[in-house]
Design an enzyme around this catalytic site. Structure first.
Site, PDB file in Angstrom:
ATOM      1  N   LYS A  82       0.854  -1.194   0.000  1.00 50.86           N
ATOM      2  CA  LYS A  82       0.000   0.000   0.000  1.00 50.86           C
ATOM      3  C   LYS A  82       0.885   1.236   0.000  1.00 50.86           C
ATOM      4  CE  LYS A  82      -4.441   0.209   2.280  1.00 50.86           C
ATOM      5  NZ  LYS A  82      -5.134   0.134   3.566  1.00 50.86           N
TER       6      LYS A  82
HETATM    7  O1  G3P Z   1      -7.753   0.614   5.537  1.00 47.11           O
HETATM    8  C1  G3P Z   1      -8.173   1.741   4.875  1.00 47.11           C
HETATM    9  C2  G3P Z   1      -9.547   2.219   5.243  1.00 47.11           C
HETATM   10  O2  G3P Z   1     -10.490   1.217   5.007  1.00 47.11           O
HETATM   11  C3  G3P Z   1      -9.638   2.865   6.583  1.00 47.11           C
HETATM   12  O3  G3P Z   1     -10.955   3.094   6.956  1.00 47.11           O
HETATM   13  O4  G3P Z   1     -12.553   3.428   8.774  1.00 47.11           O
HETATM   14  O5  G3P Z   1     -10.197   4.174   9.116  1.00 47.11           O
HETATM   15  O6  G3P Z   1     -11.703   5.398   7.553  1.00 47.11           O
HETATM   16  P1  G3P Z   1     -11.367   4.089   8.152  1.00 47.11           P
END
Ligand code: G3P
Length: 212
Positions: A82
């Site tokens: 990533k």
């Molecule tokens: O892993 C990336 C993403 O899905 C993070 O989500 O919930 O931290 O905005 P969030």
């Protein structure tokens, strides 16, 4: 559509492994797991699933990003590195793609970032729906723009809808034909549950027992 679990918790991966194609992690999720041996942690997660496991670099400058990405890619064949949608992240993506290392361009908040990720040969690009909507923007419109552009332009980069906050967003992403979604365990669980299923089972059980 691939379904990934957005977690760095091995127990969650074990619990849901029959329903997922892979896993996505980020530095916050790894910190939350309480595991400092993150190389071993990623190796364990890779053993549990057959598909890709996204692991994020924490470096910012291109050469450091490249070194870290190559280290991560050596942990397991299924590691997908990533990289942030930044100047350095995108340039590193171009180089890593040429080396055959799979990449997931993360923290994508605009169609122009997604377009550049595709131009740099990214395997996945991850628009963050929930975080956009948290600050009053329309995540679905972004997803529509990106899927539309990729289809019209014939890009092979897969759209991975991330930062999902509810079941409705999962269905909206599927209807737009995204290649993948990543769901936190709580949202994957929500996808199974429906009050009418629970209620229907209780009625069937009660009626069945009344006959015995
Ligand atoms: O892993 C990336 C993403 O899905 C993070 O989500 O919930 O931290 O905005 P969030």
């Amino acid at each position: 559509m691939e379904i990934f679990l957005d977690t760095a918790n091995v127990n969650d991966v074990i619990l849901y492994k029959d329903f997922i194609d892979g896993v996505t992690t980020n530095p916050s999720l790894i910190a939350k797991s309480g595991r400092s041996d993150y190389g071993a942690l990623i190796g364990e997660i890779c053993q549990l699933v057959s598909g890709s496991v996204s692991v994020e670099v924490t470096s910012r400058e291109r050469n450091d990003v490249l070194a870290e990405a190559r280290y991560l890619a050596k942990i397991h064949n299924n590691v997908c590195v990533k990289l942030p949608c930044t100047w350095d992240g995108l340039r590193a993506c171009r180089e890593l793609s040429a080396e055959g290392i799979s990449t997931n361009l993360t923290l994508c908040f605009s169609a122009s970032q997604a377009l550049l990720a595709a131009k740099c040969g990214a395997t996945y690009v991850s628009p963050f729906l929930g975080r956009l909507e948290d600050c009053g923007h329309d995540g679905l419109t972004l997803l529509e723009e990106i899927t539309g552009i990729f289809e019209i332009q014939g890009y092979e980069t897969r759209v991975l809808a991330a930062s999902i906050r509810n079941r409705k967003q999962v269905i909206q992403a599927a209807l737009l034909g995204v290649g993948a979604v990543t769901l936190p365990p709580s949202i994957l669980k929500q996808c199974f549950d429906h009050p009418l299923t629970t209620q229907g089972l209780e009625i069937f059980e009660r009626d069945w027992k009344s006959m015995l």
